[in-house]
Scaffold this motif. Structure first.
Motif, PDB file in Angstrom:
ATOM      1  N   ASP A  88       3.682   3.950   0.188  1.00  0.00           N
ATOM      2  CA  ASP A  88       4.347   3.313  -0.949  1.00  0.00           C
ATOM      3  C   ASP A  88       5.836   3.612  -0.899  1.00  0.00           C
ATOM      4  N   ARG A 118       8.093   3.000  -2.941  1.00  0.00           N
ATOM      5  CA  ARG A 118       8.694   3.362  -4.234  1.00  0.00           C
ATOM      6  C   ARG A 118       8.681   4.865  -4.460  1.00  0.00           C
ATOM      7  N   ASP A 130      -1.822   4.558  -9.356  1.00  0.00           N
ATOM      8  CA  ASP A 130      -0.490   3.973  -9.460  1.00  0.00           C
ATOM      9  C   ASP A 130       0.299   4.837 -10.442  1.00  0.00           C
ATOM     10  N   GLU A 185      10.170   1.297 -15.089  1.00  0.00           N
ATOM     11  CA  GLU A 185      10.504   2.423 -14.208  1.00  0.00           C
ATOM     12  C   GLU A 185      11.950   2.847 -14.387  1.00  0.00           C
ATOM     13  N   CYS A 224       7.383  -4.004 -14.727  1.00  0.00           N
ATOM     14  CA  CYS A 224       7.159  -2.718 -14.057  1.00  0.00           C
ATOM     15  C   CYS A 224       8.484  -2.114 -13.609  1.00  0.00           C
ATOM     16  N   SER A 225       9.324  -2.947 -13.000  1.00  0.00           N
ATOM     17  CA  SER A 225      10.619  -2.464 -12.524  1.00  0.00           C
ATOM     18  C   SER A 225      11.492  -2.005 -13.687  1.00  0.00           C
ATOM     19  N   THR A 235       4.439  -7.438 -16.178  1.00  0.00           N
ATOM     20  CA  THR A 235       4.739  -8.285 -15.029  1.00  0.00           C
ATOM     21  C   THR A 235       5.434  -7.418 -13.977  1.00  0.00           C
ATOM     22  N   ALA A 236       5.682  -7.987 -12.807  1.00  0.00           N
ATOM     23  CA  ALA A 236       6.406  -7.252 -11.768  1.00  0.00           C
ATOM     24  C   ALA A 236       7.794  -6.855 -12.274  1.00  0.00           C
ATOM     25  N   GLU A 237       8.464  -7.790 -12.986  1.00  0.00           N
ATOM     26  CA  GLU A 237       9.778  -7.477 -13.554  1.00  0.00           C
ATOM     27  C   GLU A 237       9.664  -6.404 -14.633  1.00  0.00           C
TER      28      GLU A 237
END
Length: 301
Positions: free
Chosen positions: A154, A156, A137, A72, A68-69, A64-66
């Motif tokens: 990007d 990030r 990505d 990372e 991925c964070s 999920t987006a969470e």
């Protein structure tokens, strides 16, 4: 349960193994656990964080987006921890694996000629070089450093510029002898054009007109997935190609390729960058070693 009772580093390690392995079973083997234990650990982690990190299906796990964070940040934390332990034990000694994503053109003409001396300088660093002109990505592909051309969008990513290069339209002497040398923009319609299969920022070839620069619409008769393949097609006499100057300067010097329509060349230049995930935080010693080496030896002109 108090936070200090939770082995958060172990949770991060198991979560990273799940992401990199793609399944609970793969992570279980690496972590010497059962798949059920891995699944329960991830569920407890999600409950404690009050966030869904993975979307489960019968075939695969999807971040999920969470997730991925968290992946990372966890990767960076554990990498920093590894670096800290290595530095405490043996000073700031770069070691470990670096995954590099780069275009075939940059790999062939810049990276590969210098990578041997890098390996000699840093014998404890192992390299995994992936050649592709597709923008990957970095987080999803678990890539440490990518070499990219053009504008960086990007937020990030942290960027280090490796120079910039002109572009030039070229063809082989054999092709020009058979098909003639184009003298005007309109002449391009009578020639075979070699282009990329991937999407381009600007459609057509920018050419200099009487008043300004305009994009000349060209039809690709032959397409290839990377710039180096396009160069090889031009060398083989397949048609005209517009390529970065650093990839064809040797061919032009040895008359294997001939520049054409130079009086219409707008003089545009394409920037090259080394990029990596991060926003000003500490950079692992192994990655910093590569970035510093590329800045010194991997520039394009």
């Amino acid at each position: 349960m108090a936070r200090y009772d939770i082995n958060r580093f172990w949770e991060m390690s198991v979560f990273i193994k799940v992401v990199e392995g793609g399944t609970f079973s793969a992570a279980a083997i690496t972590c010497n656990m059962t798949p059920s234990a891995v699944s329960k650990l991830i569920s407890r982690l999600e409950k404690r964080l009050e966030a869904r990190l993975l979307t489960r299906s019968t075939r695969r796990l999807q971040l999920t987006a969470e997730g991925c964070s968290f992946y990372e940040r966890s990767s960076r934390i554990l990498s920093d921890l590894d670096d800290a332990e290595r530095q405490a034990n043996a000073g700031e000694h770069p070691a470990g694996r670096i995954r590099i994503s780069t275009s075939a053109s940059y790999a062939t003409h810049v990276l590969i000629p210098i990578i041997g001396s890098f390996a000699e300088r840093y014998p404890d660093i192992t390299l995994d070089i992936i050649q592709t002109d597709v923008v990957v990505d970095l987080l999803a592909e678990r890539t440490d450093v990518a070499i990219r051309a053009g504008q960086m969008t990007d937020s990030r990513l942290t960027v280090r510029k490796l120079g910039e290069t002109a572009r030039v339209i070229v063809a082989s002497p054999e092709y020009l002898a058979k098909n003639g040398t184009p003298q005007s923009a309109e002449d391009l319609h009578r020639h075979r054009i070699i282009g990329p299969t991937y999407a381009r920022t600007i459609e057509g070839w920018p050419l200099r007109g009487e008043m300004d620069v305009f994009p000349m619409a060209v039809k690709d008769h032959i397409q290839a997935s990377d710039g180096e393949a396009i160069r090889q097609l031009a060398l083989a006499g397949a048609g005209l190609a517009r390529l970065t100057a650093f990839t064809v300067q040797g061919d032009i010097a040895h008359k294997r390729l001939v520049p054409v329509l130079e009086h219409l060349n707008p003089g545009d230049r394409e920037a090259f960058h080394a990029v990596y995930v991060g926003q000003g935080g500490p950079v692992p010693a192994r990655v910093k070693a590569l970035l510093d080496y590329l800045k010194e030896n991997g520039k394009v002109y």
